[in-house]
Write a protein that holds these residues in place. Structure first.
Motif, short mmCIF file in Angstrom:
data_model
loop_
_atom_site.label_atom_id
_atom_site.label_comp_id
_atom_site.label_asym_id
_atom_site.label_seq_id
_atom_site.Cartn_x
_atom_site.Cartn_y
_atom_site.Cartn_z
N PHE A 4 -5.62 -9.46 -6.65
CA PHE A 4 -5.45 -9.31 -5.20
C PHE A 4 -5.97 -7.94 -4.75
O PHE A 4 -6.65 -7.82 -3.73
N ALA A 11 1.46 -13.06 -6.19
CA ALA A 11 1.86 -11.67 -6.45
C ALA A 11 0.87 -10.69 -5.87
O ALA A 11 -0.33 -10.95 -5.81
N MET A 12 1.36 -9.56 -5.44
CA MET A 12 0.50 -8.45 -5.01
C MET A 12 1.24 -7.15 -5.31
O MET A 12 2.47 -7.14 -5.38
N PRO A 13 0.50 -6.05 -5.49
CA PRO A 13 1.20 -4.78 -5.65
C PRO A 13 1.90 -4.45 -4.35
O PRO A 13 1.39 -4.76 -3.27
N LYS A 52 -2.27 -10.69 -11.65
CA LYS A 52 -2.40 -11.32 -10.33
C LYS A 52 -2.46 -10.24 -9.25
O LYS A 52 -3.24 -10.35 -8.30
N GLY A 53 -1.61 -9.22 -9.41
CA GLY A 53 -1.65 -8.12 -8.46
C GLY A 53 -2.99 -7.39 -8.50
O GLY A 53 -3.52 -6.98 -7.46
N ILE A 94 2.06 -11.11 -14.26
CA ILE A 94 2.20 -10.84 -12.83
C ILE A 94 1.33 -9.63 -12.44
O ILE A 94 0.79 -9.57 -11.34
N ILE A 152 6.07 -4.99 -7.37
CA ILE A 152 5.32 -6.21 -7.14
C ILE A 152 5.99 -6.93 -5.97
O ILE A 152 7.21 -7.11 -5.96
N LEU A 190 5.68 -10.47 -3.31
CA LEU A 190 5.19 -11.85 -3.35
C LEU A 190 4.79 -12.29 -1.95
O LEU A 190 5.52 -12.06 -0.99
#
Lengths: 201, 87
Positions: free
Chosen positions: A119, B29-31, A115-116, A112, B42, B44
């Motif tokens: 982005f 997902a993104m920070p 993925k972050g 995960i 995290i 979403l």
């Protein structure tokens, strides 16, 4: 025009041999027989990088003839191995994604986190020049990856995205790459060694 | 416009991502954006159309901490609390 039979030779041998042959046979060009489309794409990029002309005849899935010869008005006089940086030298960052996880520890956490990270690349004020996917990292650039919209957005903004053909093949994903292009280890080695800096994840 | 779901723990985010993806909701997902909350985490992203499906999938298992609408204006992402969600 000499012909190299590179059928059955693993990536990146066809590109390496083609480049050597071009150095020896400047002027007339070469024909290369290969048995897969990844090799064809790699030879096309070699031709582009050298300013050469390229054509490709597919006689069957496993029989492709590629011709590479001097381009119009482009000098084709080199006697040693040419140093051709992919798409020219890069002053910015090249990001190497060598895994589908970020860091070590919890696997699901690593998956995960990466993925972050992808982005977050899209939100940077200064984008990287290139993003290269290796080993299990190639899964992030294939069909089914939830990071695809982010990677497509990077590509739209001019970031060069490449995935290792050997790795795609290993994971059975050769026809699943959904962003960027397939590349070979020679291209990757040139990209990493000519980059302003390399960020390895 | 996208919706951004936040969770109170990293493990909650990971669990929520799996539930949503398994349930057919495209969760990305993104920070956690710093404008939503300081610190790490995290979040979403989902499409607004998927919101009720996401609520259905998450309700029995993972508490959602917050829901924000994400809009990009002049290249800057702006997060506003999503009015159709109540804690």
């Amino acid at each position: 025009m000499i012909t190299l039979d590179m059928r059955g030779r693993p990536c990146p041998i066809p590109v390496v041999e083609a480049r050597k042959a071009l150095a020896e046979h400047s002027g007339e060009g070469i024909a290369v027989l290969v048995d897969n489309t990844v090799a064809v794409q790699n030879l096309r990029r070699l031709a582009e990088g050298l300013g050469c002309r390229f054509d490709h005849l597919a006689e069957s899935d496993a029989m492709h003839t590629v011709r590479v010869w001097p381009g119009d008005g482009v000098p084709f006089a080199f006697t040693t191995m040419p140093r051709v940086a992919p798409q020219g030298p890069s002053r910015g960052a090249t990001v190497l994604i060598a895994s589908d996880e970020m860091g070590r520890g919890g696997e699901e956490l690593g998956r995960i986190l990466i993925k972050g990270f992808l982005f977050s690349l899209t939100e940077l004020a200064v984008l990287p020049d290139r993003v290269i996917f290796l080993n299990a990292g190639v899964k992030l650039a294939c069909e089914g990856s939830t990071s695809l919209p982010d990677l497509l957005s990077l590509e739209e903004q001019g970031v060069i995205i490449r995935a290792c053909g050997t790795c795609l093949n290993y994971y059975g994903l050769t026809n699943k790459l959904a962003v960027g292009e397939v590349t070979d280890m020679l291209w990757i080695a040139e990209a990493l060694t000519s980059a302003g800096r390399v960020v390895s994840v | 416009m996208e919706l951004v779901l936040t969770f109170s723990s990293t493990r909650g985010s990971i669990q929520a991502e799996r539930l949503l993806l398994d349930g057919g909701v495209d969760a990305r997902a993104m920070p956690l954006p710093s404008s939503i909350r300081a610190g790490c985490g995290i979040a979403l992203r989902i499409a607004p159309e998927a919101f009720s499906a996401a609520e259905r999938l998450l309700a029995p298992a993972v508490p959602v901490e917050g829901v924000y609408a994400r809009a990009v204006v002049d290249g800057v992402a702006i997060y506003t609390p999503y009015e159709r969600w109540t804690p």
